[in-house]
Design a protein around this motif. Sequence first.
Motif, PDB file in Angstrom:
ATOM      1  N   THR A  12       0.818  -1.210   0.000  1.00 22.12           N
ATOM      2  CA  THR A  12       0.000   0.000   0.000  1.00 22.12           C
ATOM      3  C   THR A  12       0.852   1.260   0.000  1.00 22.12           C
ATOM      4  OG1 THR A  12      -1.704  -1.195   1.218  1.00 22.12           O
ATOM      5  CG2 THR A  12      -1.892   1.204   1.160  1.00 22.12           C
ATOM      6  N   TRP A  13       1.837   1.288   0.873  1.00 19.41           N
ATOM      7  CA  TRP A  13       2.649   2.501   1.012  1.00 19.41           C
ATOM      8  C   TRP A  13       3.926   2.452   0.181  1.00 19.41           C
ATOM      9  CZ3 TRP A  13       2.065   2.384   7.009  1.00 19.41           C
ATOM     10  CH2 TRP A  13       0.779   2.816   7.354  1.00 19.41           C
ATOM     11  N   GLY A  14       4.302   1.283  -0.314  1.00 19.92           N
ATOM     12  CA  GLY A  14       5.506   1.153  -1.130  1.00 19.92           C
ATOM     13  C   GLY A  14       6.799   1.363  -0.362  1.00 19.92           C
ATOM     14  N   LEU A  15       6.805   1.024   0.908  1.00 22.96           N
ATOM     15  CA  LEU A  15       7.993   1.219   1.742  1.00 22.96           C
ATOM     16  C   LEU A  15       8.671  -0.118   2.014  1.00 22.96           C
ATOM     17  CD1 LEU A  15       6.391   3.693   4.293  1.00 22.96           C
ATOM     18  CD2 LEU A  15       7.885   4.279   2.377  1.00 22.96           C
ATOM     19  N   LYS A  16       9.956  -0.049   2.244  1.00 20.64           N
ATOM     20  CA  LYS A  16      10.741  -1.247   2.550  1.00 20.64           C
ATOM     21  C   LYS A  16      11.167  -1.215   4.012  1.00 20.64           C
ATOM     22  CE  LYS A  16      10.890  -2.893  -1.628  1.00 20.64           C
ATOM     23  NZ  LYS A  16       9.861  -3.848  -1.922  1.00 20.64           N
ATOM     24  N   ASN A  17      11.163  -2.376   4.644  1.00 16.41           N
ATOM     25  CA  ASN A  17      11.542  -2.478   6.047  1.00 16.41           C
ATOM     26  C   ASN A  17      12.954  -1.937   6.282  1.00 16.41           C
ATOM     27  OD1 ASN A  17      11.166  -3.283   8.800  1.00 16.41           O
ATOM     28  ND2 ASN A  17      12.531  -5.008   8.381  1.00 16.41           N
ATOM     29  N   GLU A  18      13.877  -2.238   5.376  1.00 19.18           N
ATOM     30  CA  GLU A  18      15.262  -1.795   5.533  1.00 19.18           C
ATOM     31  C   GLU A  18      15.344  -0.265   5.533  1.00 19.18           C
ATOM     32  OE1 GLU A  18      14.321  -3.917   2.934  1.00 19.18           O
ATOM     33  OE2 GLU A  18      14.776  -5.702   4.121  1.00 19.18           O
ATOM     34  N   ARG A  25      16.729   4.465  12.832  1.00 15.71           N
ATOM     35  CA  ARG A  25      18.050   4.448  13.474  1.00 15.71           C
ATOM     36  C   ARG A  25      18.729   5.814  13.357  1.00 15.71           C
ATOM     37  NH1 ARG A  25      19.820  -1.615  11.552  1.00 15.71           N
ATOM     38  NH2 ARG A  25      18.908  -2.670  13.363  1.00 15.71           N
ATOM     39  N   THR A  26      18.565   6.481  12.235  1.00 12.14           N
ATOM     40  CA  THR A  26      19.162   7.810  12.066  1.00 12.14           C
ATOM     41  C   THR A  26      18.546   8.793  13.053  1.00 12.14           C
ATOM     42  OG1 THR A  26      19.617   7.386   9.730  1.00 12.14           O
ATOM     43  CG2 THR A  26      19.583   9.683  10.419  1.00 12.14           C
ATOM     44  N   LEU A  27      17.228   8.734  13.221  1.00 10.36           N
ATOM     45  CA  LEU A  27      16.561   9.599  14.205  1.00 10.36           C
ATOM     46  C   LEU A  27      16.989   9.250  15.632  1.00 10.36           C
ATOM     47  CD1 LEU A  27      12.966   9.812  12.703  1.00 10.36           C
ATOM     48  CD2 LEU A  27      14.739  11.577  12.701  1.00 10.36           C
ATOM     49  N   ALA A  28      17.142   7.967  15.909  1.00  9.60           N
ATOM     50  CA  ALA A  28      17.595   7.537  17.234  1.00  9.60           C
ATOM     51  C   ALA A  28      19.017   8.029  17.490  1.00  9.60           C
ATOM     52  CB  ALA A  28      17.522   6.018  17.356  1.00  9.60           C
ATOM     53  N   LEU A  29      19.849   8.005  16.471  1.00  8.92           N
ATOM     54  CA  LEU A  29      21.217   8.512  16.587  1.00  8.92           C
ATOM     55  C   LEU A  29      21.190   9.997  16.953  1.00  8.92           C
ATOM     56  CD1 LEU A  29      24.322   8.354  16.222  1.00  8.92           C
ATOM     57  CD2 LEU A  29      23.929   8.855  13.803  1.00  8.92           C
ATOM     58  N   CYS A  30      20.342  10.755  16.295  1.00  5.86           N
ATOM     59  CA  CYS A  30      20.228  12.184  16.599  1.00  5.86           C
ATOM     60  C   CYS A  30      19.795  12.404  18.045  1.00  5.86           C
ATOM     61  CB  CYS A  30      19.247  12.865  15.643  1.00  5.86           C
ATOM     62  SG  CYS A  30      19.870  12.990  13.963  1.00  5.86           S
ATOM     63  N   THR A  31      18.875  11.607  18.507  1.00  3.88           N
ATOM     64  CA  THR A  31      18.423  11.718  19.895  1.00  3.88           C
ATOM     65  C   THR A  31      19.568  11.407  20.855  1.00  3.88           C
ATOM     66  OG1 THR A  31      16.160  11.161  19.283  1.00  3.88           O
ATOM     67  CG2 THR A  31      16.757  10.878  21.598  1.00  3.88           C
TER      68      THR A  31
END
Length: 139
Positions: A12-18, A25-31
């Motif tokens: 539906t959204w065309g997104l990949k788990n990876e 992970r990038t957002l968690a790194l920033c936090t």
Amino acid sequence: FYAQNKELIESTWGLKNETLTSKVRTLALCTLCSESPTVSYSSIAAGLCIGTEEVEKYVIDAMSLDLLNAKIDSMAESILVKSVHHPLLETTHWNNLSDKLLSWYDAVSTLVSTLDGVRVQQVKEDRETERIEATTRHR
């Protein structure tokens, strides 16, 4: 979450788990980097659920996206944080931002009042000069 919603996410959204995992992970790194000026590879690896050998990749990715301004110290296996984009603003961040905006507003209000006062004084002086010149001409 992904396992239960795989069809919705991929079809539906065309997104990949990876891709999603990498972004989270990038957002968690920033936090993590917003909490301390120096962050160890082991802390980042634990926070991102990755091996320490992958830490530099995520740091470089975050830097290339202008989310993180940092120096990688490979010898000390740490990241020296200069600045970081906060992906989520908490109440303390909003309060800090509000205080800064109110301070800026007060400074601008003071400047505008001062400039108005100068303008009014200049108009008075111009009128007085015109009055004196008019009086001098009529003599």
